[in-house]
Design an enzyme around this catalytic site. Sequence first.
Site, PDB file in Angstrom:
ATOM      1  N   GLN A 193      -9.399  66.752  66.820  1.00 43.54           N
ATOM      2  CA  GLN A 193     -10.223  67.600  67.695  1.00 43.54           C
ATOM      3  C   GLN A 193     -10.288  66.976  69.091  1.00 43.54           C
ATOM      4  OE1 GLN A 193     -11.790  66.917  64.334  1.00 43.54           O
ATOM      5  NE2 GLN A 193     -10.454  68.573  63.761  1.00 43.54           N
ATOM      6  N   ASP A 218      -6.505  70.484  70.380  1.00 41.49           N
ATOM      7  CA  ASP A 218      -5.243  71.164  70.690  1.00 41.49           C
ATOM      8  C   ASP A 218      -4.637  70.723  72.018  1.00 41.49           C
ATOM      9  OD1 ASP A 218      -5.544  72.648  68.323  1.00 41.49           O
ATOM     10  OD2 ASP A 218      -6.959  73.958  69.350  1.00 41.49           O
ATOM     11  N   LYS A 259      -1.976  66.169  70.894  1.00 43.52           N
ATOM     12  CA  LYS A 259      -2.018  64.773  70.427  1.00 43.52           C
ATOM     13  C   LYS A 259      -0.923  64.469  69.424  1.00 43.52           C
ATOM     14  CE  LYS A 259      -6.165  65.582  68.884  1.00 43.52           C
ATOM     15  NZ  LYS A 259      -6.453  66.883  69.499  1.00 43.52           N
TER      16      LYS A 259
END
Length: 434
Positions: free
Chosen positions: A237, A29, A32
Amino acid sequence: MASSNALLPPVEHRRAGSVDIVLGIQWGDEGKGRVIDLLAGDYAIVARFGGGDNAGHSIQVGDQKLALRIVPSGALVPSTKLHIGAGTVVSLNGLITELDALAAIGVDISRITISDRAQIVFPFHAALDQAAERARGGAAIGTTGRGIGPAYVDRVGRAGVTFGDLRTPAILAERIRLSLLAKAPLFAAAGEVPGEDDVVAQTRAAAERLLPHVVDGVAYINEALERGDDVLAEGAQGTLLDVTYGSYPYVTSSSTIAGGACTGLGIGPGAVRSVTGVVKAYCTRVGGGPFPSELPDDEAARLREAGREFGVVTGRPRRCGWFDAVAARYANRVNGLDRLIVTKLDVLSGFERVGIVTGYRRADGSPAGVEAMGEPGLKPEIEYHPGWSESLREVRHVKNLPRDARAYLDRLANVTGVPVALVSVGPERTAFAA
Ligand code: IMP
Ligand code: MG
């Protein structure tokens, strides 16, 4: 210079196209999706190298918010091809739903391909994921419940089914049979045994829709590189969620670090030109596990509201804390970062002071690093900087940022040892300061 001896001349790099890796260096988070949306136009292909639809990359276009889970974040850039690499685990119905949603807003989905070596996530994987979480009780990992862990377990347990298996009905049926067989004791314990014929029938129906997108992933990426095309490798992630180098066992089940781009796309490390780390100006984590820079509830709530820190996939409120330079330095080591892109700096406007965690101390007072994460009594050492009250949303040049915001950015580069190349200053697609 490459080493050589009398017998072996030094290596000369022969490469046409290059791979640039963009990945998160916190707990996911980091923003990206937006960064990749911004850069995608410079690349022939944007390729996801790991994870599944546990990821939720959101991009704001006007007042529309697009949430991508498995399709790479270059989806809104029409010139770029999108590839879902071998390192991913993908739900058939999840992918179909996403393709439909993209087609509905006019995106040409014929440019989306998926590697024949990507692994299928079945509904029973999600059921096993949720059952495992219930069994862990208070020690639950806080997974997204989408079957990501059990699907990767099947891959390394040699009981998985790949997208390539969809091509041949007889092979597909046999792989499904063996996959179910391998987990028979687990299904029995959960009191729910998936029917083999049902799974085969549902999978074959989805296969018809998805097979046109399935390609030989190794040939696809490497032929592009041989032609001289550049590839943007998109991480999912973040580094601290990596299955080996993250805050184990509170991690996801894939390789989220730079090395994962090579194994997840089937390319040699020599093809990689650069590694860019995306990092939020503060820190968040969703799910369980250690988080040394986490703020107490009331202060965390302020960051959470300002940064709208709620999960894209699960809607869960994210835990919030100050920037963790110990974790960022560690992420620099395991990824070999060339530069940082700092996101959401604007969220910090209005805070009287802004913290940076520059070290950890063990319960006995001794200094520690990331290896000590999760030890009871571990305390962060926090350095406070004066805040700024101005909105940053209209700023497009770092030199025009308020003095204290610039000082904060300089300090981030300084404590992490990595230069800051770009800063996001608002949620709009183009709100970046260089
Ligand atoms: P899993 O990937 O669903 O197995 O979840 C394992 C851990 O990774 C949990 O703490 C999740 O909250 C976290 N996680 C997985 N995907 C993301 C993501 O895209 N962003 C942030 N956290 C994630
Ligand atoms: Mg996300």
